[in-house]
Motif scaffolding. Structure first.
Motif, PDB file in Angstrom:
ATOM      1  N   GLY A   1       6.718  11.321   7.558  1.00  0.00           N
ATOM      2  CA  GLY A   1       7.140  12.710   7.452  1.00  0.00           C
ATOM      3  C   GLY A   1       8.504  12.907   6.835  1.00  0.00           C
TER       4      GLY A   1
ATOM      5  N   LYS B   1       8.539  15.156   3.684  1.00  0.00           N
ATOM      6  CA  LYS B   1       7.933  16.477   3.824  1.00  0.00           C
ATOM      7  C   LYS B   1       8.936  17.568   3.442  1.00  0.00           C
TER       8      LYS B   1
ATOM      9  N   GLU C   1       3.739  16.928   1.286  1.00  0.00           N
ATOM     10  CA  GLU C   1       4.108  15.532   1.560  1.00  0.00           C
ATOM     11  C   GLU C   1       3.407  14.635   0.555  1.00  0.00           C
TER      12      GLU C   1
ATOM     13  N   ASN D   1       8.540  16.525  -4.200  1.00  0.00           N
ATOM     14  CA  ASN D   1       7.805  17.502  -3.394  1.00  0.00           C
ATOM     15  C   ASN D   1       8.369  18.905  -3.585  1.00  0.00           C
TER      16      ASN D   1
END
Length: 140
Positions: free
Chosen positions: A54, A57, A101, A109
């Protein structure tokens, strides 16, 4: 770079300022200062691969009222955009949320989400244009 600056007779500071100015807007015209990003920052892991799940993200949030200048010009375009984004739009807050992600870098991203937002707006406009051309009611 130097030949460009010499030919244009501008200082390097002006050149870099003009580069930065181009990044203030998305291609659809939305000011990037109105877009809010949420990034995950985790301490570096001592175990390989030194990346926590994560960590890459990125969450992009923007209020419909903050899309200045307004690329969504009427209710038909807004309805088409809502049809495209589905549950990513919070109607009570009038806020669009996009999450990615997909790439191994927060920068990639973030760029992806900006391109996605721009593409969604362009697609909503073209959907309304096609519906109007075909004579179909533009209401969703």
């Amino acid at each position: 770079f130097r030949s460009l600056v010499a030919a244009e007779a501008i200082s390097s500071k002006e050149y870099y300022h003009s580069l930065r100015r181009d990044q203030d807007r998305l291609p659809s015209g939305i000011l990037t200062k109105n877009i809010r990003y949420k990034l995950v920052h985790l301490p570096q892991s001592s175990m390989t691969p030194h990346v926590s799940p994560g960590e890459h993200k990125v969450v992009l949030k923007i209020f419909m009222g903050d899309m200045i200048p307004h690329p969504i010009e009427n209710e038909h375009e807004k309805a088409a955009l809502l049809e495209l984004v589905g549950g990513r739009f919070n109607t009570s807050r009038d806020e669009l949320t996009l999450v990615s992600e997909k790439f191994p870098s927060r920068i990639e991203n973030k760029r992806y989400l900006e391109i996605l937002l721009d593409t969604l707006i362009t697609s909503a406009k073209s959907m309304v244009g096609e519906r109007n051309r075909d004579g179909v009611s533009a209401s969703v």
